[in-house]
Design a protein around this motif. Structure first.
Motif, mmCIF file in Angstrom:
data_model
loop_
_atom_site.group_PDB
_atom_site.id
_atom_site.type_symbol
_atom_site.label_atom_id
_atom_site.label_comp_id
_atom_site.label_asym_id
_atom_site.label_seq_id
_atom_site.Cartn_x
_atom_site.Cartn_y
_atom_site.Cartn_z
ATOM 1 N N GLN A 49 0.821 -1.305 -0.107
ATOM 2 C CA GLN A 49 -0.087 -0.161 -0.071
ATOM 3 C C GLN A 49 0.809 1.130 0.054
ATOM 4 N N LEU A 50 1.834 1.363 0.955
ATOM 5 C CA LEU A 50 2.480 2.687 1.228
ATOM 6 C C LEU A 50 3.809 2.768 0.239
ATOM 7 N N GLY A 51 4.147 1.547 -0.081
ATOM 8 C CA GLY A 51 5.420 1.709 -1.128
ATOM 9 C C GLY A 51 4.907 2.148 -2.499
ATOM 10 N N GLN A 52 3.618 1.977 -2.806
ATOM 11 C CA GLN A 52 3.184 2.535 -4.138
ATOM 12 C C GLN A 52 2.556 3.964 -4.208
ATOM 13 N N SER A 53 2.572 4.561 -2.948
ATOM 14 C CA SER A 53 1.932 6.039 -2.918
ATOM 15 C C SER A 53 2.835 6.893 -2.824
ATOM 16 N N GLU A 54 4.080 7.180 -2.965
ATOM 17 C CA GLU A 54 5.114 7.971 -2.932
ATOM 18 C C GLU A 54 5.689 8.446 -4.259
ATOM 19 N N PRO A 55 5.236 9.352 -5.117
ATOM 20 C CA PRO A 55 5.784 9.465 -6.329
ATOM 21 C C PRO A 55 7.457 10.104 -6.265
ATOM 22 N N ASP A 56 7.942 10.460 -5.332
ATOM 23 C CA ASP A 56 9.234 10.995 -5.382
ATOM 24 C C ASP A 56 10.095 9.889 -4.919
ATOM 25 N N ALA A 57 9.811 8.506 -4.621
ATOM 26 C CA ALA A 57 10.548 7.384 -4.432
ATOM 27 C C ALA A 57 11.222 6.878 -5.567
ATOM 28 N N GLY A 58 12.129 6.068 -5.427
ATOM 29 C CA GLY A 58 12.508 5.143 -6.605
ATOM 30 C C GLY A 58 13.296 3.941 -6.100
ATOM 31 N N ILE A 59 14.056 3.134 -6.989
ATOM 32 C CA ILE A 59 14.667 2.113 -6.624
ATOM 33 C C ILE A 59 16.134 2.290 -6.563
ATOM 34 N N GLY A 60 16.514 2.239 -5.077
ATOM 35 C CA GLY A 60 17.871 2.308 -4.709
ATOM 36 C C GLY A 60 18.222 1.242 -3.888
ATOM 37 N N LEU A 61 19.330 1.484 -3.139
ATOM 38 C CA LEU A 61 20.030 0.347 -2.594
ATOM 39 C C LEU A 61 18.932 -0.680 -1.486
ATOM 40 N N LEU A 62 18.211 0.244 -0.837
ATOM 41 C CA LEU A 62 17.126 -0.382 0.042
ATOM 42 C C LEU A 62 16.270 -1.610 -0.813
#
Length: 281
Positions: A144-157
């Motif tokens: 739910q929350l991981g798909q609701s942030e437009p400023d996120a991206g694929i990084g080390l985590l």
């Protein structure tokens, strides 16, 4: 002029992101409620509450895709979460369908049916289907929350999380395969599987399941902030149920009661976290 234009845009992004998390959680709750009530109706028609187990894996796939279609998150991170959840959920539900369908109602639900008698059809809605739906909502927080942030991206985590997910899938898939192969051999009737991954842990499939959700929570943690911390509730709750409630604890109580030699297996093989088999002789 350039500075004055940037700050309002960033402020609106944060506000939209915060609202997006609430919106995603509401959508997930509605989707899960609809799925569980629908599955309950089918279970009443066929007199088989075991159908809830098939809905478990599928439910997370439905939630993941519902979030993908309704949330304004980072597309790359969304696609990764949806892909991982879909592979896990479809694999689990398919495995359970092949294993369970045509073999009658699971003994857990059969005992509940005997206890509640003619009222079980209604009692099961709350004690089986909606209860598991509530747990599903909590466990699906990373989706739910991981798909609701437009400023996120694929990084080390996200990379580390995908690795943990892969490690968990290995234990879950190989553990289930080894157990199915063992049970399909008539010469093993009445015996206990204590080789392969089952010599490292008494529940490689449950351990793998926990790792899968720790991996998904790490992927979702790319959103950072309070939402990332809330996502970590998911694997903790999943592990709690796998170890202390409906997974390991319930299964082992039943096995110890039905198979006296299971106690020796318990004494020699770890219950959850794997450990290399002890050498004998």
């Amino acid at each position: 002029m350039g500075v004055s234009l940037r700050f309002p845009i960033r402020a609106r992004t944060r506000q939209r992101s915060s609202f997006g998390g609430v919106h995603a959680s509401v959508v997930a709750a509605l989707v899960i409620f609809g799925l569980m009530v629908s599955t309950w109706v089918v279970s009443v028609v066929f007199t088989d509450a075991s159908l809830v187990d098939l809905a478990w894996g599928v439910g997370f796939v439905v939630v993941a895709w519902a979030m993908r279609l309704t949330s304004e998150g980072d597309p790359a991170l969304q696609n990764l979460l949806v892909a991982l959840a879909t592979v896990w959920g479809v694999r689990l539900s398919t495995y359970l369908a092949i294993r369970n369908l045509g073999h009658g109602e699971d003994r857990r639900y059969a005992r509940m049916r005997r206890r509640w008698g003619s009222r079980f059809w209604l009692v099961s809605l709350f004690t089986v289907f909606l209860l598991q739906g509530a747990v599903m909502w909590v466990v699906s927080l990373p989706l739910q929350l991981g798909q609701s942030e437009p400023d996120a991206g694929i990084g080390l985590l996200a990379v580390v999380g995908a690795g943990v997910w892969s490690f968990g899938m290995f234990f879950e898939v190989v553990g289930d395969w080894q157990l199915r192969r063992f049970k399909n051999d008539p010469s093993n009737d009445g015996k206990i599987l204590a080789t392969g991954l089952w010599g490292w842990t008494r529940h490689p499939n449950y351990f793998g399941d926990a790792c899968v959700w720790f991996g998904l929570a790490l992927v979702a943690s790319e959103i950072r902030g309070w939402a990332a911390l809330i996502s970590l509730i998911s694997p903790v709750v999943m592990s709690f149920f796998l170890v202390g409630v409906s997974g390991k604890a319930m299964l082992e109580r039943d096995l110890i009661r039905r198979r006296p030699d299971y106690a020796a297996y318990v004494a020699s093989v770890p219950g959850f976290v794997p450990r290399p088999p002890r050498r004998t002789g």
